[in-house]
Design an enzyme around this catalytic site. Structure first.
Site, PDB file in Angstrom:
ATOM      1  N   HIS A 154      36.891  18.065  62.795  1.00  0.00           N
ATOM      2  CA  HIS A 154      35.817  17.447  63.562  1.00  0.00           C
ATOM      3  C   HIS A 154      35.155  18.463  64.480  1.00  0.00           C
ATOM      4  CE1 HIS A 154      39.244  14.762  62.805  1.00  0.00           C
ATOM      5  NE2 HIS A 154      38.322  14.041  62.207  1.00  0.00           N
TER       6      HIS A 154
HETATM    7  S1  FES Z   1      38.769  18.570  65.571  1.00  0.00           S
HETATM    8 FE1  FES Z   1      39.674  16.699  64.961  1.00  0.00          FE
HETATM    9  S2  FES Z   1      41.579  17.389  64.303  1.00  0.00           S
HETATM   10 FE2  FES Z   1      40.706  19.214  64.987  1.00  0.00          FE
END
Ligand code: FES
Ligand code: HEM
Lengths: 189, 427
Positions: A154
């Protein structure tokens, strides 16, 4: 229920119907309560059986030989089933990590607090957002905007001290407990 | 309730002691059903049949599957290559999960359109939402079982959601895992739960049907049945209609099973799980994409609450809000046919759900339209997430208050027979 209030001034046993009922109510509620608590307590062994078992908890600590790691290189070792990142930082990386104004950090922590020897950064290789493994261990990997690690899941960016700088992760990469056994070896756990 | 007398002495003997035949007669044969049900009413029975297919294929898969991190992946490959018709059973199960969600989502949008969640069917609706939750849990733990790369990382990311809970989060995650990462104890318990939960769903479906048979089916007009002229017996009219729908559905379903069995899957799940390498792009199965989009679109802290926690709450709330729908919608009129404004917002909402799915599929920082760099999926995700909640919490209550519904027909038969209730005598 005016009967209830009166019953405090206890009439002889079994006298008024109303009083009997109050006593029965009390017994009923008391029994049901004890039963419910008992059932609740009986659930605990089942709930706790799902926690890590003794053999899982007893997983030994891991010794790591650092001698083969060149400056600027990183290795990943496994400890308790989790990846641990060990990076031998360059002077430039250490300076970059120490030049940061702590006020700019989402999870303020100085680089000094995060290392035992400035050269060696040891962190858990698990993104504090939802547990993916950040990229940046291999030289071809993307390292994000802060030259540390980049989590592809993410989009979290970590700096050369493993601190979160940008993206959804709430905390810096965790530091496992470790000790230097000698100059070339650490023991994790 | 008129109880039929049975001619066959054996049936009569049994029925006197255990009235299964009267029960079936009452609920599946003589059962009075509104005569104007459209094909949108086929999806309930399709969902039930799909559940049975999932349990049947699952039980056979479980005969060959090994829930151990060293063998799980290979045992599934063995099912695919060596077990007689193993490939068929697994593809039926894999695609069956997608069909199950497709059918249930259509079933739910039907309820939203025709106001089937309104009085007196609130509990029926709430049990339906519970079924959706249980299905999601079942599909999630099932997806972990083949122990491919996506299985492992889906398990990691989703169980880590619980670490967002303040104070006890980390302990809960360790408890869910039975260790310090997703590992063999996790796989074992997920298999146990994957076997258990479908039977819990079965129980919930029973309660769902129980509630259904108290006030019976809603219908496209959304008005109550007024008497026998508005209904027809379930058998043969709806048994045949459901059977026809089932045929069409099976062609669709088996089309995937035989001609595009991996259409819904991710190729990377045919790579064995590797706890040290996260795949570059993690996506859930299509039926989870909208929730995943909602989770990811919250990337800002509110006050002292972390983005991670708000994201998780928003994701669960996106379904939990459905529990309150019967009370958020104040309009006494059920069917959108007579609700000119709600009808338009229904379709906007439907589109927003699809868009959320599209957002969940793409990396957050990719541009939505090639060339327009500044408009990324994360932005579309925020807009659609906001709209999703706005729909339930603001738009629906407001429409219920402001809208002037069109006049309702007197009864189901009135618009057809023109003489309405008068037809009763001749029927
Ligand atoms: S940014 Fe969501 S798990 Fe690493
Ligand atoms: C509500 C019904 C069910 C749903 C939605 C469901 C869903 C799933 C999903 C999505 C998978 C992963 C498929 C894949 O990618 O390979 C799976 C696998 C599996 N399921 Fe189910 N399932 C259901 C019922 C059952 C039942 C009742 C059983 C056993 C009694 C079962 C046994 C298995 C087994 C052994 C696997 C692993 C083999 C494989 O991956 O193909 N399932 N399930």
């Amino acid at each position: 229920m005016t009967d209830t209030a009166n019953s405090a001034t206890a009439a002889p046993e079994g006298e008024a119907d109303g009083e009997n009922e109050t006593r029965r109510d009390f017994l009923l509620i008391a029994t049901a309560t004890v039963g419910a608590i008992g059932a609740g307590l009986a659930a605990w062994p089942f709930i706790d059986s799902m926690n890590p078992a003794a053999d899982v908890r007893a997983l030994a600590s891991t010794d790591v030989d650092l001698s083969a790691i060149e400056e600027g290189q990183a290795i990943t070792v496994v400890w308790r089933g989790k990846p641990v990142f060990i990076r031998r930082r360059t002077i430039g990386e250490i300076e970059a990590a120490r030049a940061v104004d702590l006020g700019d950090l989402p999870d303020p922590q100085s680089d000094e607090e995060r290392v035992q020897k400035p050269e060696w950064l040891v962190t858990l290789g698990i993104c504090t957002h939802l547990g993916c493994i950040p990229l940046g261990q291999r030289s071809a990997d993307p390292r994000g905007d802060f030259d540390g690690w980049f989590c592809p899941c993410h989009g979290s960016h970590y700096d050369t001290s493993g601190r979160i700088r940008k993206g959804p992760a709430p905390r810096n990469l965790d530091i496992p407990t470790y000790t230097f056994v000698d100059d070339e070896t650490i023991r994790i756990g | 309730m008129t109880t039929r007398t049975w001619n066959n002495p054996i049936i009569r003997w049994i029925d006197y002691r255990l009235p299964v035949f009267s029960f079936m007669d009452h609920h599946l044969v003589d059962y009075p059903t509104p005569k104007n049900l459209s094909y949108w009413w086929n999806f309930g029975s399709l969902a039930g049949i799909t559940l049975v297919i999932m349990i049947a294929t699952g039980v056979f898969l479980a005969m060959h599957y090994t829930p151990h991190v060293d063998y799980a992946f290979d045992s599934v490959e063995r099912i695919m290559r060596d077990v007689n018709y193993g490939w068929l059973i697994r593809y039926l199960h894999m695609n069956g999960a997608s069909m199950f969600f497709l059918v249930v989502y259509i079933h739910m949008f039907r309820a939203l359109y025709y106001g089937s969640y309104k009085a007196p069917r609130e509990i029926l609706w709430i049990v339906g939402v519970l079924i959706l939750f249980a299905m999601m849990a079942t599909a999630f733990v099932g997806y972990v079982l083949p122990w491919g790369q996506m299985s492992f990382w889906a398990a990691t990311v989703i169980t880590n959601l619980f670490s967002a809970i303040p104070l006890v989060g980390e302990s809960i995650v360790t408890w869910l895992w039975g260790g310090f990462s997703v590992d063999n104890p996790t796989l074992n318990r997920f298999f146990s739960l994957h076997y258990l939960l479908p039977f819990v769903i079965f129980g919930l479906v029973f309660v769902h049907l129980w509630a259904l048979h108290v006030h019976r089916s809603n219908n496209p007009l959304g008005i109550d049945t007024k008497g026998p002229q508005d209904t027809i017996p379930f058998h043969p009219y709806y048994t045949i209609k459901d059977a026809f729908g089932l045929g069409a559905f099976m062609i669709f379903y088996l089309g995937f099973v035989f001609f595009a069995p991996d259409f819904f899957g991710e190729a990377i799940n045919y790579e064995p799980a590797n706890p040290l390498v996260t795949p570059p792009h993690i996506v859930p199965e299509w039926y989870f994409l909208p929730y995943y989009a909602i989770l990811r679109s919250i990337d800002f802290d509110i006050w002292f609450v972390s983005a991670k926690l708000i994201g998780v709450i928003a994701m669960f709330a996106s379904i939990a809000v459905l529990f309150f729908l019967p009370w958020l919608d104040r309009s006494p009129v059920r069917s959108a046919r007579f609700r000119p404004i709600y009808k338009q917002f229904f379709w906007i909402f439907f589109l927003v759900c699809i868009l959320l799915g599209v957002v969940g599929k793409h990396p957050p920082n990719d541009p939505v339209f090639g060339g327009v760099e500044w408009f990324q999926y994360i932005h579309l995700g925020k807009i659609t997430t906001a709209y999703y909640f706005l729909h339930f919490l603001v738009i629906i209550p407001l429409i219920g208050w402001l809208e002037r519904p069109r006049p309702l027909p007197e009864s189901i038969s009135t618009p057809v027979t023109r003489r309405g209730l008068a037809a009763e005598g001749t029927a």
